[in-house]
Design a protein around this motif. Structure first.
Motif, PDB file in Angstrom:
ATOM      1  N   LYS A   1      20.941  39.830   6.529  1.00 25.67           N
ATOM      2  CA  LYS A   1      21.950  40.407   7.423  1.00 25.67           C
ATOM      3  C   LYS A   1      21.661  41.902   7.543  1.00 25.67           C
ATOM      4  CE  LYS A   1      25.052  38.303   4.891  1.00 25.67           C
ATOM      5  NZ  LYS A   1      26.329  37.901   4.280  1.00 25.67           N
ATOM      6  N   LEU A   2      21.838  42.444   8.725  1.00 27.57           N
ATOM      7  CA  LEU A   2      21.465  43.825   9.013  1.00 27.57           C
ATOM      8  C   LEU A   2      22.695  44.643   9.361  1.00 27.57           C
ATOM      9  CD1 LEU A   2      19.151  45.919   9.543  1.00 27.57           C
ATOM     10  CD2 LEU A   2      19.183  45.115  11.927  1.00 27.57           C
ATOM     11  N   TYR A   3      22.798  45.814   8.734  1.00 25.62           N
ATOM     12  CA  TYR A   3      23.913  46.727   8.974  1.00 25.62           C
ATOM     13  C   TYR A   3      23.385  48.092   9.392  1.00 25.62           C
ATOM     14  CZ  TYR A   3      26.582  43.207   6.442  1.00 25.62           C
ATOM     15  OH  TYR A   3      27.160  42.024   6.041  1.00 25.62           O
ATOM     16  N   LEU A   4      24.151  48.778  10.190  1.00 28.46           N
ATOM     17  CA  LEU A   4      23.815  50.115  10.668  1.00 28.46           C
ATOM     18  C   LEU A   4      24.910  51.081  10.261  1.00 28.46           C
ATOM     19  CD1 LEU A   4      22.130  52.098  12.446  1.00 28.46           C
ATOM     20  CD2 LEU A   4      23.544  51.337  14.389  1.00 28.46           C
ATOM     21  N   HIS A   5      24.510  52.254   9.768  1.00 30.81           N
ATOM     22  CA  HIS A   5      25.482  53.275   9.410  1.00 30.81           C
ATOM     23  C   HIS A   5      25.740  54.167  10.621  1.00 30.81           C
ATOM     24  CE1 HIS A   5      27.310  56.795   7.458  1.00 30.81           C
ATOM     25  NE2 HIS A   5      27.640  55.958   6.501  1.00 30.81           N
ATOM     26  N   VAL A   6      27.003  54.384  10.934  1.00 26.51           N
ATOM     27  CA  VAL A   6      27.384  55.225  12.069  1.00 26.51           C
ATOM     28  C   VAL A   6      28.369  56.287  11.594  1.00 26.51           C
ATOM     29  CG1 VAL A   6      27.024  53.392  13.754  1.00 26.51           C
ATOM     30  CG2 VAL A   6      29.280  53.678  12.721  1.00 26.51           C
ATOM     31  N   GLY A   7      28.432  57.377  12.310  1.00 24.81           N
ATOM     32  CA  GLY A   7      29.412  58.425  11.993  1.00 24.81           C
ATOM     33  C   GLY A   7      28.903  59.520  11.100  1.00 24.81           C
ATOM     34  N   GLY A   8      27.626  59.441  10.666  1.00 32.10           N
ATOM     35  CA  GLY A   8      27.067  60.520   9.846  1.00 32.10           C
ATOM     36  C   GLY A   8      27.872  60.755   8.591  1.00 32.10           C
ATOM     37  N   ASN A   9      28.249  62.041   8.354  1.00 35.95           N
ATOM     38  CA  ASN A   9      29.061  62.373   7.176  1.00 35.95           C
ATOM     39  C   ASN A   9      30.475  62.758   7.581  1.00 35.95           C
ATOM     40  OD1 ASN A   9      28.446  64.763   8.409  1.00 35.95           O
ATOM     41  ND2 ASN A   9      28.065  65.904   6.527  1.00 35.95           N
ATOM     42  N   THR A  10      30.918  62.282   8.742  1.00 34.31           N
ATOM     43  CA  THR A  10      32.271  62.567   9.213  1.00 34.31           C
ATOM     44  C   THR A  10      33.265  61.614   8.549  1.00 34.31           C
ATOM     45  OG1 THR A  10      32.188  61.006  11.062  1.00 34.31           O
ATOM     46  CG2 THR A  10      31.261  63.210  11.435  1.00 34.31           C
ATOM     47  N   PRO A  11      34.549  61.907   8.653  1.00 38.28           N
ATOM     48  CA  PRO A  11      35.554  60.997   8.074  1.00 38.28           C
ATOM     49  C   PRO A  11      35.513  59.594   8.680  1.00 38.28           C
ATOM     50  CG  PRO A  11      36.520  63.150   8.532  1.00 38.28           C
ATOM     51  CD  PRO A  11      35.156  63.161   9.146  1.00 38.28           C
ATOM     52  N   LYS A  12      34.921  59.438   9.862  1.00 34.87           N
ATOM     53  CA  LYS A  12      34.856  58.139  10.522  1.00 34.87           C
ATOM     54  C   LYS A  12      33.583  57.369  10.170  1.00 34.87           C
ATOM     55  CE  LYS A  12      37.671  59.516  14.510  1.00 34.87           C
ATOM     56  NZ  LYS A  12      37.729  59.602  15.996  1.00 34.87           N
ATOM     57  N   ALA A  13      32.801  57.873   9.234  1.00 35.27           N
ATOM     58  CA  ALA A  13      31.554  57.213   8.853  1.00 35.27           C
ATOM     59  C   ALA A  13      31.826  55.815   8.310  1.00 35.27           C
ATOM     60  CB  ALA A  13      30.826  58.054   7.811  1.00 35.27           C
ATOM     61  N   LYS A  14      30.970  54.870   8.687  1.00 34.40           N
ATOM     62  CA  LYS A  14      31.159  53.491   8.240  1.00 34.40           C
ATOM     63  C   LYS A  14      29.883  52.698   8.492  1.00 34.40           C
ATOM     64  CE  LYS A  14      33.183  52.351  12.721  1.00 34.40           C
ATOM     65  NZ  LYS A  14      34.413  51.931  13.434  1.00 34.40           N
ATOM     66  N   TRP A  15      29.802  51.538   7.865  1.00 35.34           N
ATOM     67  CA  TRP A  15      28.741  50.576   8.131  1.00 35.34           C
ATOM     68  C   TRP A  15      29.276  49.550   9.122  1.00 35.34           C
ATOM     69  CZ3 TRP A  15      23.845  51.080   6.466  1.00 35.34           C
ATOM     70  CH2 TRP A  15      23.602  51.904   5.359  1.00 35.34           C
ATOM     71  N   VAL A  16      28.468  49.201  10.110  1.00 37.07           N
ATOM     72  CA  VAL A  16      28.846  48.164  11.072  1.00 37.07           C
ATOM     73  C   VAL A  16      27.780  47.075  11.066  1.00 37.07           C
ATOM     74  CG1 VAL A  16      30.137  49.741  12.543  1.00 37.07           C
ATOM     75  CG2 VAL A  16      27.710  49.330  13.015  1.00 37.07           C
ATOM     76  N   THR A  17      28.184  45.863  11.348  1.00 34.53           N
ATOM     77  CA  THR A  17      27.248  44.754  11.381  1.00 34.53           C
ATOM     78  C   THR A  17      26.393  44.854  12.633  1.00 34.53           C
ATOM     79  OG1 THR A  17      28.887  43.369  10.268  1.00 34.53           O
ATOM     80  CG2 THR A  17      27.016  42.255  11.312  1.00 34.53           C
ATOM     81  N   SER A  18      25.083  44.891  12.430  1.00 35.14           N
ATOM     82  CA  SER A  18      24.160  44.930  13.561  1.00 35.14           C
ATOM     83  C   SER A  18      23.651  43.536  13.910  1.00 35.14           C
ATOM     84  CB  SER A  18      22.972  45.845  13.241  1.00 35.14           C
ATOM     85  OG  SER A  18      22.055  45.896  14.306  1.00 35.14           O
ATOM     86  N   ASP A  19      23.309  42.749  12.888  1.00 37.30           N
ATOM     87  CA  ASP A  19      22.899  41.358  13.085  1.00 37.30           C
ATOM     88  C   ASP A  19      23.453  40.527  11.943  1.00 37.30           C
ATOM     89  OD1 ASP A  19      21.444  40.669  15.407  1.00 37.30           O
ATOM     90  OD2 ASP A  19      19.735  41.862  14.707  1.00 37.30           O
ATOM     91  N   LYS A  20      24.219  39.470  12.293  1.00 35.92           N
ATOM     92  CA  LYS A  20      24.776  38.613  11.260  1.00 35.92           C
ATOM     93  C   LYS A  20      23.701  37.753  10.597  1.00 35.92           C
ATOM     94  CE  LYS A  20      28.916  38.314  14.083  1.00 35.92           C
ATOM     95  NZ  LYS A  20      29.690  37.434  14.982  1.00 35.92           N
TER      96      LYS A  20
END
Length: 617
Positions: A65-84
């Motif tokens: 399973k593949l995940y992408l990190h978005v949001g850099g080092n901001t408070p909204k930073a999170k991992w999102v699912t890119s491919d299940k």
């Protein structure tokens, strides 16, 4: 950032590590809060009744399973699912942008193919240290950089072990140009360095024994530490280099001259004299701002070395500045046997020799030369090169190697032993008595060593490469049971495996694609029996600080279940608003009772800031 630099600006390596969120579409109802780990994401996907078996790997080779990190080092930073559900592969290619792996190669192409890492149709990159791969065995996960920060989640422990094994083999082959067989590892590392090829079987006892010295240091170790800014000083111009003094003053070198600042227990502050470079120093079109400075003669004199220009880092000589009068005393020329030669770098005879009021010698390094220069006249006479009125430095000691050493950088211990880093990654140790043959030559890991430092006692060496720092223990036990360093004797096969200091993939990505590790250094000690406490390096706008004791601790959490060389990711980052020229700890005499370390000084082109390590209140 101004003088009120807050603790919020201090990025910790664990920031945003566990901020994971399911980004799958089609879920009904209100959006749930972000779970804290990839395991939570997996549980959510199961709750959504996604069609894959939890008891075994999906019927797909190398499924992940593949995940992408978005949001850099901001408070909204999170991992999102890119491919299940996707798969990875390692393929041979002539370019990491090749589109067809089965395409016939042009007969005229003679380039060596290398391993490329692919994940589905979204990721394709060359296998290399630039990926910054970080393994999380307890989560069946790896993070890495490939034009973004990604994570792979494996379906079983064995899947992850197989991936790491394949990755390490591809990395070895891409680095050294040969397959990762035991025979080739032996050829690359040598029989005395089997611990580097098979670190899991290495004897780490030397790390633990040497680490005991730290606790005997007079200042107590703080279990929780932070950095607080004490001083910030604007520069008279664009700072090019920083020369820290152990006495009253330190010096900021810029295009126009040298700014003198005062040393205090909480950092450097207060503008003193400004010494302008005279017309004599600006030697016509060949003049360029000094890139290397060296304090000498109880810090009353400074040597300035400028590159030749035209893209060449080497220099044909040095200028000697009398700091007290602000005048250039002389322009010295590097010469040997009546021929002008060049130097790449210069350094003091030993870690404390800049405090010697009578010191007149210093060390020089070029691609294939290691030597000692003496500013005293030979036989009472100043020698002149043909067609030159400048005095020639006396080649007092050294060796000119025939070829192949490719020296890049060097440093000295408290007793004057020398460590030299090379383009091929080798690190050589020379005793104080000879420069002709290294007592110990550590093999390279494949990346050029661009900067090197050593502790005062010679027990520890840190080498800087573009993507990681390599920390080496030079201690060994000889055949008579005596403990020595590699500067004084041949270490044989009783060598501990090195440890690597790295940024997390997220921090590596945030530092920028073109930013590289520079100038890793230990904190500054010039007294026998004292142990350096920290290691600091710069990466772009980051000043990165490791706790030296923590790095040496074999039970440190970073090292649990690691495959390959042990890597430490526990550090503190100070973020500046401009690229950092240099980060260095002041001499340990400037440490105060409420701090376990002397202040850290960080220079950017337009200002210099001082920070104190203190316990959190």
């Amino acid at each position: 950032m101004g003088a009120n630099h807050s603790q919020q600006d201090l990025l910790d390596s664990s920031d945003s590590e566990d901020l994971y969120e399911d980004a799958s579409e089609g879920s009904a109802g209100p959006k749930p809060s972000s779970p804290s780990s990839l395991d939570d994401v997996e549980a959510k996907l199961k709750a959504l009744k996604l069609k894959y078996s939890s008891s075994s790997s999906p019927p797909l080779n190398n499924a992940v399973k593949l995940y992408l990190h978005v949001g850099g080092n901001t408070p909204k930073a999170k991992w999102v699912t890119s491919d299940k559900l996707t798969s990875y592969s390692f393929v041979k290619a002539l370019s990491d942008t090749d589109q067809d792996d089965d395409e016939e190669e042009d007969d005229e192409i003679t380039e060596q193919p290398f391993w490329v890492f692919k994940v589905g149709s979204k990721i394709r990159c060359k296998v290399g240290p630039e990926m910054g791969l970080k393994n999380f065995p307890d989560q069946r996960r790896v993070d890495f950089v490939a034009r973004g920060v990604w994570a792979l989640k494996f379906f079983s422990d064995q899947d992850q072990i197989d991936f790491i094994d394949s990755f390490q083999k591809c990395l070895f082959e891409n680095t050294h140009g040969v397959e990762a067989t035991e025979a080739n590892k032996l050829k690359i590392y040598g029989k005395d360095f089997v611990a580097w090829a098979n670190p899991e079987a290495a004897d780490d006892s030397m790390w633990e024994d040497a680490g005991d010295d730290f606790t005997k240091s007079p200042t107590p170790v703080r279990s929780t530490q932070d950095l607080t800014e004490e001083f910030e000083e604007a520069s008279n111009g664009g700072i090019q280099s920083l020369a820290l003094g152990a006495l009253d003053n330190s010096f900021l070198v810029n295009d126009d001259g040298i700014q003198v600042v005062k040393n205090f227990a909480h950092g450097i502050h207060g503008k003193g004299a400004f010494v302008k470079f005279s017309d004599g120093y600006q030697n016509g079109s060949s003049y360029s701002t000094p890139k290397k400075t060296l304090l000498m003669k109880a810090e009353t004199n400074m040597l300035l070395m400028s590159p030749m220009g035209g893209g060449k880092l080497h220099s044909t000589g040095v200028h000697q500045l009398d700091i007290e009068t602000g005048k250039m005393v002389s322009e010295w020329v590097f010469g040997k046997d009546g021929t002008e030669i060049t130097m790449r770098d210069i350094t003091n005879d030993s870690k404390g020799s800049q405090l010697d009021p009578s010191g007149s010698t210093f060390l020089g390094l070029d691609d294939n030369r290691l030597c000692r220069w003496d500013m005293r006249d030979r036989n009472g006479m100043v020698q002149n090169l043909a067609e030159s009125n400048n005095p020639v430095l006396n080649w007092a000691q050294g060796h000119q190697f025939s070829r192949g050493t490719n020296f890049q950088c060097f440093a000295t211990t408290g007793d004057g032993s020398i460590v030299v880093g090379s383009l091929d990654g080798k690190i050589r140790l020379y005793s104080v008595n000879t420069m002709r043959q290294a007592k110990t030559a550590f093999p390279g890991l494949g990346s050029p060593v661009t900067h090197v430092d050593v502790t005062f006692d010679g027990k520890w060496i840190v080498g800087t490469t573009d993507t990681y720092l390599i920390l080496i223990c030079s201690l060994f036990t000889d055949k008579d049971g005596r403990t020595k360093t590699g500067f004084s004797g041949r270490m044989g096969n009783r060598i501990a495996a090195p440890r690597l200091l790295k940024l997390t993939p997220l921090d590596s990505h945030l530092a920028g694609a073109n930013n590289k590790f520079r100038n890793a250094q230990f904190s500054w000690v010039t007294e026998n029996g004292k142990q350096e406490r920290h290691i600091v390096a710069t990466v772009g706008k980051f000043s990165v600080i490791w706790n030296f004791q923590q790095v040496k601790d074999g039970s440190h959490e970073c090292y649990r279940n690691q495959q390959g060389l042990k890597s430490c990711y526990c550090y503190k980052i100070v973020l500046r608003d401009d690229s950092i020229i240099d980060s260095r700890f002041m001499h340990d005499k400037f440490a105060v009772t409420d701090s376990p370390e002397a202040p850290l000084v960080i220079a950017t082109p337009m200002k210099v800031s001082s920070f104190s390590l203190s316990s959190k209140r």
